[in-house]
Design a protein around this motif. Structure first.
Motif, PDB file in Angstrom:
ATOM      1  N   LYS A 138       0.738  -1.260  -0.200  1.00 44.44           N
ATOM      2  CA  LYS A 138      -0.240   0.288   0.148  1.00 44.44           C
ATOM      3  C   LYS A 138       1.037   1.430  -0.084  1.00 44.44           C
ATOM      4  O   LYS A 138       0.342   2.462  -1.041  1.00 44.44           O
ATOM      5  CB  LYS A 138      -1.187   0.415   1.497  1.00 44.44           C
ATOM      6  CG  LYS A 138      -1.715   1.088   1.214  1.00 44.44           C
ATOM      7  CD  LYS A 138      -3.125   0.701   0.259  1.00 44.44           C
ATOM      8  CE  LYS A 138      -3.633   2.272   0.188  1.00 44.44           C
ATOM      9  NZ  LYS A 138      -4.665   1.982  -0.582  1.00 44.44           N
TER      10      LYS A 138
ATOM     11  N   THR B 288      -1.695  -3.950   2.583  1.00 42.79           N
ATOM     12  CA  THR B 288      -2.723  -3.634   2.335  1.00 42.79           C
ATOM     13  C   THR B 288      -3.215  -4.080   3.756  1.00 42.79           C
ATOM     14  O   THR B 288      -2.901  -5.731   3.892  1.00 42.79           O
ATOM     15  CB  THR B 288      -3.176  -3.997   0.838  1.00 42.79           C
ATOM     16  OG1 THR B 288      -2.216  -3.446   0.036  1.00 42.79           O
ATOM     17  CG2 THR B 288      -4.875  -2.993   1.333  1.00 42.79           C
TER      18      THR B 288
ATOM     19  N   ASP C  48       0.181   3.969  -3.379  1.00 41.36           N
ATOM     20  CA  ASP C  48      -0.443   2.904  -3.923  1.00 41.36           C
ATOM     21  C   ASP C  48       0.097   3.506  -5.172  1.00 41.36           C
ATOM     22  O   ASP C  48      -0.237   3.870  -6.656  1.00 41.36           O
ATOM     23  CB  ASP C  48      -1.896   3.378  -4.668  1.00 41.36           C
ATOM     24  CG  ASP C  48      -2.715   2.712  -3.899  1.00 41.36           C
ATOM     25  OD1 ASP C  48      -2.957   1.993  -2.873  1.00 41.36           O
ATOM     26  OD2 ASP C  48      -3.911   2.858  -3.562  1.00 41.36           O
TER      27      ASP C  48
END
Lengths: 269, 460, 433
Positions: A21, A46, A86
Motif C-alpha cells: 500500500k 494492505t 498506491d
C-alpha cells in the motif's frame, strides 16, 4: 555494533502479500543539520497492521509523520527519497497534501478532540472535504464512524456535548472515529495508547484489530506487548535506521539482528 | 526646598545612627561579631529604623492634618463679615487663599480680605513647618538614642528589622486597595451631592444635555439640563466605530502573525505594531484633528456627503487604530496558547491552514479573544485625549457616524478644566459621569478577566 | 467482492475531495491575503501618522532670523549712564531694532513703514537684546551684528507655509513683501536652529513658544512618579510573590491591581482633584500632584512586570539559599531581587514611558494652564509635555501646528529613548534557566 548508512535491514519472514500500500525507498529526514532518519526502505502491506518499534528517538515517529507529510509543518525539516502510496509519489507536486491527508489519516499520542461537540468532532473531516451534503448524510457518516470506533453506544445520548468532556480512552476512540469518518485508506497511529489506562488500552487495541479489515494501519508503539498483540508485521528502528522488519511473530520469537534481540529482551531501550 | 533639607537631615541622622548602632553592637562583644545574635549591620538598621520611621510618620500625619487645622485657623481669623458667607463662597475663598499663599503673589487677589487671609495663612504655614521640623528631628533623636541603648548581644535585631520590612511590604500592597477606595469614595460622595440637585433618573434617562449654567441666577435657563443619554450614545457610537476598525484588523493581524508569518517577518512586524501602542493618545488626537478629519471631510465632499469636521467617524477610526495593537497582542497570546496538538489533529485530517484556523483555532481561542475585546471596549470607553481633541463638545443624540457627537470623557474634561465652583451641578455632574465611567469599565474588566482566566485554566 | 466495494468507496471519496480542492485553496489564499492586508492597514496608519507629524514638525526646529547690525546706543538704553538694573531692564530695545532696520530700509521712515517694520521682528528680538545687555553691560555703546528672530508670520512666509498673495489670505502688503525679498536675497534672513523651542516656556507668540517649561514639568512629575511607584511596586510584588500565600487578602489585592490597570486614566485625575487638591489642599497645576496621579497610572505596570520577573527566578535558588540558613528576607534581598532586577527595571521604564505620555489625569488637576515660567520646584504651576501638545494643538495659528508636531517629535524621541533602554536592558541581562 557499528551502524552505517549502507547498512541493509534484515528482510526477515515473508514479504508483504500482494502489492504494497505504502512503500518507502531511501528515505532520509533532516531537522536542520541533524539527520533523524537514514536511508529507510520499508513496505506497508494492505489491510494489515504494521508496528514500528524501537527505543526513544530512534526515528519511528519521524518515519510515521513522513507518510502523511506532517513533517511539512516542522520548520527546517527536509525529506529526501521516495514514498509512494498506491505507486503514486506522495511528495510529488501533482499530489496535493490535503488530498494525501484525506487518504492517510492520523491518530495522535495524546487524545486531541477539538473543543466542539462529539458530533461536530466526527463531522469535521467530512465537512471540510465536502463528503456529505445533507444533514441525513452527515448523521449517517457520524453514526457509522462512531459505531466502527465502538463508541456509539456510549455517547449516543450526548452527541451535543463537548468531546473534551469524555474520558481519556473515549477521547482517543473519538479521535479514531474522527479519522475514519473521512474514509482514509491508511490510518497512522502515533503511540495511541501511551496516555491511556490498561482497560482503555485494551479497548483501543481491540478496535485496531477490527479496523484492520477495512484500513491499512501503521502504529508506532513503545510497548512490545502491544506490537505483539495488534500487528502482523513489525519494523524495528534504531538510531534513525531501520534495523529489521518482518512478521511480528518471527521478530519477537526469532529476531535475526542482535540489536533487535537486545531490544525485545529488554537489554536496552 | 526647606522640605528637602528636612528630609536630607533626617536621612543623614539615620546614617549616623546606623554607624553608631553597628559600632556599639561590635563593641558590646569586644569585636567578636560571631557571638552577636545577628550580623552587626542589622543592629545598625535597627537603630536607623527607630530613628527615621517615627519621624517620617510624624511628618506624614502632620502634613495630612495641617490643611484642616490651617483652614479652621484662617477662617477664625477672617473679619466677621466673612463669617456670614454661604458655604460655597467660603470654600471658594479658602481655595483662593490657598492659591495666593502657595504662589506668594498677591497681585491677583480678589480683595483685601483674601489678601490678609493669605498672608495669615502663609505665616501660619511657616510656623507650622518650623514646629514640625523641630518635632520630627527631636523625635528622631529621641527614638534613635532609645534604640541605641537597647543594643546588646542578645537583641534579636535581624528579626526586628525583618518584621519592620514585612510591615512595609504589606503596607505597600494595600496601596492598590486604598486607591480603589479613594476613587469610589470621591466619586460617590460628589455624585450624591449632584443627585441631590438633579434627580438620578433625569441624569440616567434624560435626553437633553446642556450643562452650561447661566452666570446670574435670574437669567433664563438658569439651571442646565443634565440628561446623559446623548453622552452615552455618543460614547457608544465612537466605541463601536473604533471596534469596527480594531477588531478585524487586530484579529486578522494576530492570526497572520501567529499562524502564517515566518520568524523574520514576525521579528519586524510585531515591534512595529507595538509602536502603535506606545504612541501617546494625545498624538493620536492631533493626528485625528489635523490629518484624518480633513481627509474624511474632503472624501465626503467628493462623494456628496456632509461629514462634520469633528465627526464620530474620524474620531472612531483613529481610536480604532490606537486599539489595534491591544487586540492583536492579546489575541496573539491566546492563539499561541491553543495547543499545537489541536492544529495537528486538524491538519492530519487534511484541513487547510485557514480551515484549521477558522474551525479549530479560533473557536478554541474564542473566550480569550472575547475577553480581550471586552478589555479593548473598556479602553475605548475610557479613552480621553483622542475624543477631547477630535470629537465635538455639544451633545447630539444621533447614530449618524458623519455627525459630531460628544462623549462622557469629553464632558468630564470640559466641565472640570478651567475655573470651578464646587457646589454647582455643572461641576458635580462631572463626578457623576466619572462614576458611570468607573462602574462600566470596572464591570467590563471583571467580566473580561474572569472569561480570560477560565480560558487559561482550560489549557494550562 | 468486498475489495471492489472498498475500492469504489475510496475513489468516490477521492473524487469528492478533488472536486472541492480548487475552491478550498482559493479560500486559503484569500484568508492569507486578509491577514497581510490587516497588517498592511495597521502599518500604513503608523507610517501616515509618523509621516504627517514629521513633515509638519521638522521645519519647526529651524526658525528664521535676520542678521542686524545693532548699535547699542547709550542714549536709548541708559541715558544717565548709571547702569542701573531696573533702567537697563526697561529700556526701549524696540527702538534699537527699529534703527537697525531703518538703516536697511530708509524709505520706511513713516508711520505705516514703522508699523510694518515692527511686524517683521519678533518680541523675542527685544528680549534677546535685553538679555545681552543685562548679562554684559559693556556692550552699551558698541555695535554688534546679531541674528534676531522674526515674527511667526514672517517665519511661516519664509518657510512657504502661508501664501504671499493677498487674495489667498496673505497678510502682507506689497512693500513688506518687497523688503522681505530684499532680506532673503541679501542672505540676511535665514533659517537657523530654533533654540527658543528648547530654552523657553510657553508663549502666546508662536516664535517664542518653547517646550522647556513643559519638559521640566514632565521631569518633576516623572521623578515623583518614579520615587513612589518603584519602591511601592517592587514591595507589593515581593510581598505577593515571596511572602503572602494565596488567601482572601491577596486575592483582594490582586483584584484591585488588575482593576487599577484597567481604570481609565481620567478617573485617576478625578481622584487627584478630589483627594489631593480638595481634601489635602495641595496646589493646583503642580507637577508634584501630577506625579502622584501618574504613580497610579504606572504602578500596575510595574507591579505586574516585577511579579513576572520574580516568578521567573527558579525555585531552586530560593531552596539553595534557605538550605544555607538564610532568612526569607535575606533570600529575597540577596538572591531573588538581584536576579529579577533587570526585568523589574525594564517594566519600570515601560511604566514610566506610559506615564510620560499620559495627559488625561493632568488635565483634571489643572496642569493645563497657560504658564510662561519654567517651574523652579515641583510645587510650582507647570504643564507637561503631552499637555503642552494638547494646548498647542488647540491654537489655530499655522505656526502652532508646526510647533505641535515638533513637540510631538520631541515627546516621541523621549519615549523611543526610554523604550530603547528597556529593550537594551532586556537583551543585555536576559537570562534563561
Amino acid at each position: 555494533m557499528p551502524l552505517t548508512s549502507e547498512f541493509l535491514p534484515y528482510q526477515s519472514g515473508r514479504n508483504v502479500a500482494g502489492p504494497a500500500k505504502v512503500s518507502a525507498r531511501g528515505v532520509n529526514v533532516f531537522y536542520g543539520d541533524k539527520q533523524a532518519l537514514k536511508a529507510v526502505d520499508l513496505d506497508i502491506g494492505t489491510n494489515e497492521v504494521t508496528a514500528l518499534i524501537g527505543p526513544s528517538g530512534c526515528g519511528k515517529s519521524t518515519f510515521l509523520r513522513c507518510l502523511n507529510r506532517m513533517n511539512d509543518l516542522i520548520e527546517g525539516a527536509r525529506v529526501t527519497g521516495t514514498i509512494t502510496l498506491d505507486r503514486q509519489d506522495i511528495y510529488d507536486r501533482a499530489l496535493d497534501v490535503v488530498q494525501l491527508r484525506a487518504r492517510v489519516g492520523m491518530v495522535f499520542q495524546k487524545p486531541n478532540p477539538f473543543p466542539k461537540s462529539i458530533y461536530d468532532n466526527v463531522a469535521y473531516g467530512p465537512r471540510i472535504h465536502g463528503l456529505a451534503q445533507t444533514a441525513a448524510e452527515f448523521d449517517e457518516i457520524v453514526e457509522g464512524s462512531l459505531q466502527r470506533a465502538g463508541l456509539f453506544d456510549e455517547v449516543k445520548d450526548r452527541l451535543d456535548e463537548p468531546g473534551t468532556g469524555l474520558s481519556g480512552g473515549q477521547q482517543q476512540r473519538l479521535c479514531i472515529a474522527r479519522a475514519i469518518a473521512v474514509s482514509p485508506e491508511v490510518i497512522l497511529m502515533d503511540e495511541p495508547c501511551s496516555a491511556l489506562d490498561p482497560i482503555a488500552t485494551a479497548k483501543v487495541e481491540e478496535l485496531i484489530d477490527e479496523l484492520r479489515e477495512n484500513f491499512t494501519i501503521v502504529i508506532v508503539t513503545h510497548s512490545m506487548q502491544q506490537a505483539a498483540r495488534v500487528s502482523q508485521r513489525t519494523a524495528f528502528f534504531h538510531l534513525g535506521e531501520l534495523v529489521e522488519v518482518g512478521d511480528t511473530e518471527q521478530i519477537f520469537t526469532n529476531p535475526r539482528h542482535k540489536l533487535t534481540q537486545g531490544y525485545i529482551t529488554g537489554r536496552f531501550g | 526646598m526647606q522640605f528637602v533639607t528636612l528630609l536630607a537631615s533626617l536621612s543623614l541622622l539615620s546614617v549616623v545612627l546606623y554607624r553608631m548602632g553597628r559600632g556599639r553592637a561590635i563593641r558590646s562583644v569586644g569585636g567578636n561579631a560571631a557571638t552577636l545574635h545577628s550580623l552587626p549591620s542589622y543592629y545598625g538598621y535597627y537603630v536607623a529604623l527607630w530613628c527615621g520611621v517615627p519621624a517620617v510618620m510624624l511628618i506624614a500625619v502632620w502634613l495630612a492634618g495641617e490643611p484642616f487645622l490651617l483652614k479652621s485657623l484662617v477662617l477664625d481669623g477672617l473679619p466677621s463679615e466673612a463669617g456670614g458667607l454661604p458655604a460655597a463662597r467660603l470654600s471658594l475663598l479658602v481655595n483662593e487663599v490657598r492659591q495666593l499663599a502657595a504662589s506668594g503673589d498677591y497681585r491677583f487677589a480678589s480683595g483685601d480680605v483674601a489678601r490678609a487671609a493669605a498672608e495669615h495663612y502663609r505665616e501660619l504655614r511657616s510656623i507650622s513647618f518650623a514646629a514640625m521640623s523641630v518635632a520630627a528631628l527631636a523625635l528622631a533623636i529621641a527614638c534613635g538614642v532609645h534604640a541605641l541603648r537597647r543594643v546588646s548581644p542578645s537583641l534579636r535585631a535581624r528579626n526586628r528589622v525583618e518584621g519592620a520590612v514585612q510591615v512595609f511590604l504589606i503596607t505597600s500592597s494595600t496601596i492598590a486597595i486604598f486607591t480603589t477606595i479613594g476613587i469610589v469614595l470621591s466619586l460617590v460622595f460628589e455624585s450624591l451631592r449632584f443627585f441631590r440637585l438633579v434627580p438620578i433618573t433625569d441624569f440616567i434617562f434624560g435626553l437633553d444635555w446642556s450643562p452650561q449654567m447661566a452666570m446670574r441666577q435670574e437669567q433664563v435657563g438658569a439651571s442646565g439640563a443634565f440628561g446623559a443619554v446623548p453622552l452615552f450614545a455618543g460614547t457608544l457610537l465612537i466605541s463601536v466605530i473604533a471596534m469596527a476598525v480594531a477588531v478585524p484588523v487586530g484579529l486578522l493581524s494576530a492570526i497572520y502573525m501567529a499562524e502564517y508569518a515566518d520568524r523574520r517577518f514576525r521579528a519586524v512586524a510585531k515591534p512595529l505594531l507595538e509602536v502603535l501602542a506606545g504612541i501617546p493618545t494625545v498624538v493620536y488626537g492631533f493626528f485625528a484633528v489635523v490629518t484624518v478629519a480633513p481627509f474624511l471631510r474632503q472624501l465626503g465632499e467628493t462623494a456628496g456627503l456632509t461629514i462634520a469636521s469633528e465627526s464620530a467617524l474620524a474620531t472612531g477610526i483613529v481610536m480604532g487604530v490606537m486599539i489595534i495593537p491591544f487586540i492583536s497582542s492579546l489575541s496573539d497570546d491566546v492563539i499561541c496558547a491553543v495547543p499545537e496538538s489541536l492544529r495537528h489533529g486538524s491538519y492530519g485530517l487534511g484541513a487547510t491552514r485557514s480551515e484549521t484556523i477558522k474551525q479549530v483555532v479560533i473557536p478554541a481561542a474564542l473566550p480569550g479573544i472575547v475577553g480581550g475585546v471586552l478589555l479593548a471596549v473598556s479602553r475605548a470607553i475610557g479613552e480621553t485625549m483622542i475624543v477631547v481633541m477630535a470629537a465635538g463638545l455639544s451633545a447630539h443624540l444621533t447614530a449618524n457616524p458623519f455627525a459630531s457627537v460628544t462623549t462622557v470623557t469629553v464632558q468630564i474634561v470640559s466641565l472640570l478644566v478651567g475655573d470651578q465652583e464646587f457646589d454647582s451641578p455643572k461641576t458635580l455632574s462631572a463626578f457623576a459621569l466619572g462614576l458611570v465611567l468607573f462602574v462600566v469599565t470596572l464591570g467590563l474588566n471583571v467580566v473580561a478577566l474572569s472569561v480570560v482566566r477560565k480560558y487559561r485554566e482550560k489549557y494550562d | 467482492m468486498t475489495e471492489m466495494v472498498e475500492q469504489m468507496r475510496i475513489s468516490a471519496v477521492a473524487e469528492k475531495v478533488e472536486a472541492r480542492l480548487r475552491k478550498r485553496y482559493g479560500v486559503e489564499r484569500r484568508f492569507r491575503l486578509y491577514g497581510v492586508a490587516a497588517i498592511a492597514v495597521a502599518l500604513t496608519f503608523l507610517a501616515v501618522l509618523l509621516f504627517s507629524v514629521l513633515s509638519q514638525g521638522v521645519s519647526a526646529f529651524r526658525q528664521n532670523e535676520v542678521r542686524l547690525a545693532i548699535s547699542f546706543d547709550p542714549a536709548v538704553i541708559d541715558p544717565d549712564g548709571r547702569r542701573d538694573h531696573a533702567i537697563l531692564a526697561n529700556a526701549d530695545y524696540a527702538a534699537l531694532i527699529r534703527q537697525a532696520l531703518l538703516a536697511h530700509f530708509p524709505d520706511a521712515d513713516d508711520r505705516t513703514g514703522r508699523r510694518e517694520l515692527s511686524r517683521l521682528m519678533s518680541q523675542g528680538a527685544e528680549l534677546e537684546l535685553r538679555k545681552l545687555v543685562l548679562s554684559d553691560p559693556s556692550v552699551i555703546g558698541t555695535r554688534r551684528e546679531l541674528w534676531l528672530p522674526v515674527t511667526a508670520a514672517v517665519d511661516q512666509l519664509a518657510k512657504g507655509h502661508i501664501s504671499r498673495a493677498a487674495e489667498q489670505g496673505g497678510q502682507f502688503s506689497e512693500r513688506e513683501l518687497a523688503r522681505f525679498d530684499v532680506l532673503v536675497a541679501q542672505g540676511l534672513l535665514q533659517p537657523r536652529f530654533n533654540k527658543w523651542l528648547f530654552t523657553q516656556g510657553d508663549s502666546r507668540q508662536p516664535e517664542m513658544a518653547g517646550l522647556l517649561g513643559a519638559i521640566v514639568g514632565s521631569f518633576y512629575a516623572l521623578v515623583v512618579t518614579l520615587a513612589l511607584s518603584f519602591p511601592l511596586g517592587v514591595a507589593t510584588a515581593v510581598y505577593l510573590e515571596e511572602f503572602a500565600g494565596t488567601n482572601r487578602w491577596t486575592d483582594l489585592v490582586e483584584v484591585n491591581i488588575n482593576n487599577l490597570a484597567a481604570v481609565p486614566s481620567i478617573v485617576f485625575g478625578l481622584l487627584g482633584l478630589e483627594i489631593f487638591l480638595n481634601l489635602f489642599g495641595l496646589p493646583r497645576s503642580a507637577p508634584f500632584v501630577g506625579g502622584l496621579c501618574l504613580t497610579l497610572v504606572s504602578l500596575p505596570t510595574i507591579i505586574i512586570a516585577a511579579r513576572v520577573s520574580l516568578k521567573a527566578v527558579p525555585p531552586w535558588i530560593r531552596e539553595a539559599a534557605v538550605g544555607l540558613g538564610a532568612s526569607r528576607l535575606q533570600v529575597v534581598s540577596h538572591h531573588v531581587l538581584p536576579l529579577a532586577m533587570p526585568g523589574i527595571l525594564t517594566g519600570t521604564i515601560i511604566g514610566m514611558a506610559r506615564a510620560v505620555g499620559e495627559s488625561a489625569p493632568l488635565l483634571m488637576i489643572g496642569m493645563v494652564a497657560f504658564i510662561v515660567d519654567v517651574p523652579a520646584t515641583p510645587m510650582d504651576p507647570a504643564t507637561a509635555l503631552p499637555v503642552q501638545i494638547y494646548l498647542w494643538a488647540a491654537s489655530p495659528e499655522r505656526a502652532f501646528i508646526e510647533r505641535t508636531s515638533a513637540a510631538i517629535l520631541v515627546l516621541l524621541c523621549f519615549l523611543a529613548a526610554m523604550n530603547a533602554a528597556a529593550i537594551y536592558l532586556r537583551k543585555r541581562f536576559e537570562r534563561r534557566w
